[in-house]
Scaffold this active site. Structure first.
Site, PDB file in Angstrom:
ATOM      1  N   PRO A  58      59.981 -13.341   3.230  1.00 18.81           N
ATOM      2  CA  PRO A  58      60.752 -13.966   4.433  1.00 18.81           C
ATOM      3  C   PRO A  58      60.054 -15.180   4.797  1.00 18.81           C
ATOM      4  CG  PRO A  58      59.548 -12.093   5.278  1.00 18.81           C
ATOM      5  CD  PRO A  58      59.529 -11.937   4.025  1.00 18.81           C
ATOM      6  N   ASP A  89      61.504 -22.640  -4.107  1.00 14.85           N
ATOM      7  CA  ASP A  89      62.890 -22.800  -3.043  1.00 14.85           C
ATOM      8  C   ASP A  89      62.523 -23.613  -1.873  1.00 14.85           C
ATOM      9  OD1 ASP A  89      64.641 -21.572  -4.767  1.00 14.85           O
ATOM     10  OD2 ASP A  89      64.692 -19.771  -3.837  1.00 14.85           O
ATOM     11  N   PRO A 141       0.908  -1.165   0.109  1.00 19.43           N
ATOM     12  CA  PRO A 141      -0.018   0.152  -0.207  1.00 19.43           C
ATOM     13  C   PRO A 141       0.785   1.157   0.135  1.00 19.43           C
ATOM     14  CG  PRO A 141      -0.927  -1.675   1.563  1.00 19.43           C
ATOM     15  CD  PRO A 141       0.725  -2.294   1.068  1.00 19.43           C
ATOM     16  N   LYS A 194      67.807 -25.030  -2.871  1.00 20.36           N
ATOM     17  CA  LYS A 194      69.342 -25.195  -2.611  1.00 20.36           C
ATOM     18  C   LYS A 194      69.674 -24.925  -1.084  1.00 20.36           C
ATOM     19  CE  LYS A 194      70.394 -22.323  -5.725  1.00 20.36           C
ATOM     20  NZ  LYS A 194      69.077 -22.244  -6.628  1.00 20.36           N
ATOM     21  N   THR A 242      62.649  -8.676   1.480  1.00 18.86           N
ATOM     22  CA  THR A 242      63.864  -9.257   1.955  1.00 18.86           C
ATOM     23  C   THR A 242      63.899  -9.551   3.382  1.00 18.86           C
ATOM     24  OG1 THR A 242      66.330  -9.246   1.536  1.00 18.86           O
ATOM     25  CG2 THR A 242      65.349  -7.194   2.295  1.00 18.86           C
ATOM     26  N   ALA A 243      64.588 -10.659   3.677  1.00 23.77           N
ATOM     27  CA  ALA A 243      64.631 -11.076   5.043  1.00 23.77           C
ATOM     28  C   ALA A 243      65.458  -9.924   5.968  1.00 23.77           C
ATOM     29  CB  ALA A 243      65.529 -12.252   5.174  1.00 23.77           C
ATOM     30  N   MET A 266      72.602 -16.273   5.067  1.00 25.71           N
ATOM     31  CA  MET A 266      73.610 -17.418   5.001  1.00 25.71           C
ATOM     32  C   MET A 266      74.820 -17.591   5.607  1.00 25.71           C
ATOM     33  SD  MET A 266      72.522 -17.879   0.915  1.00 25.71           S
ATOM     34  CE  MET A 266      73.302 -16.054   0.752  1.00 25.71           C
TER      35      MET A 266
END
Length: 506
Positions: free
Chosen positions: A251, A274, A64, A296, A357-358, A411
């Site tokens: 990372p 990796d 309505p 590696k 990067t780390a 590393m």
């Protein structure tokens, strides 16, 4: 093509997962020219009516006139391309469901909702009663509109606010220009379907097209010409779609991936990854992509760089989109230079997607600035691992032993005692702060702080077989002070809550 390591068992992350349990099935109704029966005159009904008409539906609203809200009156006055809203000045009745594709109602009472729901179900019409999930055979999700690209988001009615938050996130990911690219896709689709065989060729076209949709501005006539030219190239040389993308996986934590990296993973035919790439990151890849571990690691079975180069070239020459997925950033100790040179010699198109990067994750984890202006005027990234598995022969230790610099050794876990000895021998004080982290940004991350003279013992305590990053410099002095005071460095950082050590010399 045989795997690089044919005898290595396939990891769980390398196997595509089956579809998990779905609380609802996401579907999309084509409502162009279809009738929708609607009851209710409130603001909720107004929004649904506008949404349905925008999708091309012919909405018959039964309510309505005196019950219509101002918002509903505004919507009724609007003009829609393809759809319309017709107001019927009466309540709904059983006859309104005949020929309807959907039924939607905004009911104040539970009894009214139940009556509408049962009537629509009896007529065989899918029904939604707004904000009453118990009386819905389908639900409206939160949408992201880049029509003809439309994204629907559902929380199965449990958390609409969460759905809206997700929508805002997706809105930032999908450029407004996507509408133009989707319309261009519709224009060239017939030619693609006619000239390109199903399978790799069509996918090669659409993957390239999608890349441009997310990286270029709104399409113009040149974009359409480029698209049609690429179709011709694929017809003449099916391998024309082959290419390689070098992607930085960051990372370790999946949330630290860039958006561009995620898009590359979801467009890949083959992923060469990796050993340090986490399972969570691989889960973001296209399910059908072939995954090959080419890691590696020191003192472990490893793939030769020559084999990786050859594998990339072979897959790309077969017309595949190859993603070479490297931990960290591809341009920081990732051997990307050798891979780029080989790909260019082979005439393979190659693109680079940088990653975090780390060293950046190390700084975030310890809550420090690597270039604090009162403590360091420069930052250096140094490899602690040569091709021979020893310290590089040509490092300038006199330069590295700079008390005004921050030095990050990648590393360098097994070389930690020698790194310490060489820096001290060249004048860096044995009290110089050091920070060490293993498995940065992962759930099993371990951090330690101490003195340069104790570096070998710190790394030994953490574990030399783990991926380790070593930070040397006065920027880590506060970490040492906080550790001595019993405070956990890096709490609440992006790296998350991890185990931490206060290592001392044996």
């Amino acid at each position: 093509m045989k795997p690089v390591f044919p005898n290595r068992p396939e990891t769980a992350a390398a196997r595509p997962q089956r579809v998990g349990e779905l609380s609802v099935l996401p579907v999309f109704f084509d409502l162009k020219g279809r009738r929708v029966a609607m009851a209710g005159g409130g603001d909720g009904a107004a929004w649904k009516a506008e949404l349905l008409a925008a999708a091309g539906a012919l909405v018959d609203l039964y309510e309505p006139a005196e019950s219509l809200s101002e918002e509903m009156r505004t919507v009724l006055a609007m003009t829609f391309a393809g759809g319309r809203i017709t107001h019927h000045h009466r309540p709904w009745a059983l006859d309104v469901f005949a020929g309807a594709a959907l039924a939607v109602a905004d009911c104040e009472t539970t009894a009214g909702a139940q009556a509408f729901f049962c009537a629509a179900r009896s007529a065989g019409v899918p029904v939604n009663v707004i904000d009453k999930p118990a009386f819905c055979s389908f639900r409206f999700g939160t949408i992201v509109n880049r029509s003809p690209v439309v994204v629907g988001i559902s929380t199965d009615g449990a958390a609409p606010i969460l759905g809206q938050a997700i929508r805002r996130r997706i809105e930032t990911l999908l450029p407004a220009t996507l509408t133009g690219w989707a319309k261009l896709a519709a224009k060239v689709r017939a030619e693609v379907m006619e000239r390109l065989e199903p399978g790799p060729l069509r996918r090669a076209f659409w993957e390239r097209f999608s890349d441009e949709a997310f990286t270029r501005k709104a399409p113009d006539e040149a974009a359409e010409a480029d698209a049609r030219r690429f179709v011709s190239d694929l017809v003449a040389a099916p391998q024309a779609g082959g290419r390689v993308t070098l992607v930085g996986a960051g990372p370790g934590e999946a949330e630290l991936l860039t958006l561009k990296a995620v898009r590359a993973l979801q467009a890949a035919d083959v992923i060469l990854f990796d050993d340090l790439v986490s399972d969570d990151i691989l889960e973001l890849a296209r399910r059908e992509a072939k995954r090959m571990l080419v890691g590696k690691r020191a003192s472990r079975d490893s793939c030769r760089q020559e084999d990786i180069n050859r594998t990339m070239v072979q897959f790309a020459r077969a017309g595949k989109h190859v993603v070479r997925l490297k931990s960290g950033d591809v341009s920081v100790f990732g051997r990307s230079g050798e891979e780029i040179a080989e790909l260019k010699r082979a005439g393979i198109p190659v693109r680079i997607v940088p990653g975090i990067t780390a060293a950046s994750a190390l700084a975030a984890g310890f809550g420090v600035s690597l270039t604090h202006r009162d403590r360091a005027q420069q930052v250096r990234f140094v490899t602690g691992h040569s091709k021979k598995g020893d310290l590089p022969d040509d490092l300038n230790w006199a330069t590295l032993a700079d008390d005004r610099a921050t030095t990050i050794f990648y590393m360098g876990g097994r070389m930690a005692p020698r790194i310490s000895a060489m820096l001290i021998a060249h004048g860096l004080p044995g009290e110089t702060p050091v920070a060490v982290a293993a498995n940065i940004s992962r759930d099993d991350e371990t951090r330690a702080v101490g003195r340069l003279a104790d570096l070998g013992a710190i790394v030994e305590r953490i574990g030399v077989d783990r991926p380790i990053l070593i930070g040397v410099g006065r920027v880590f002095a506060d970490c040492e002070a906080e550790a001595l005071a019993g405070f956990e460095p890096g709490q609440g950082t992006a790296a998350g809550e991890t185990s931490r050590l206060r290592a001392k010399a044996s």
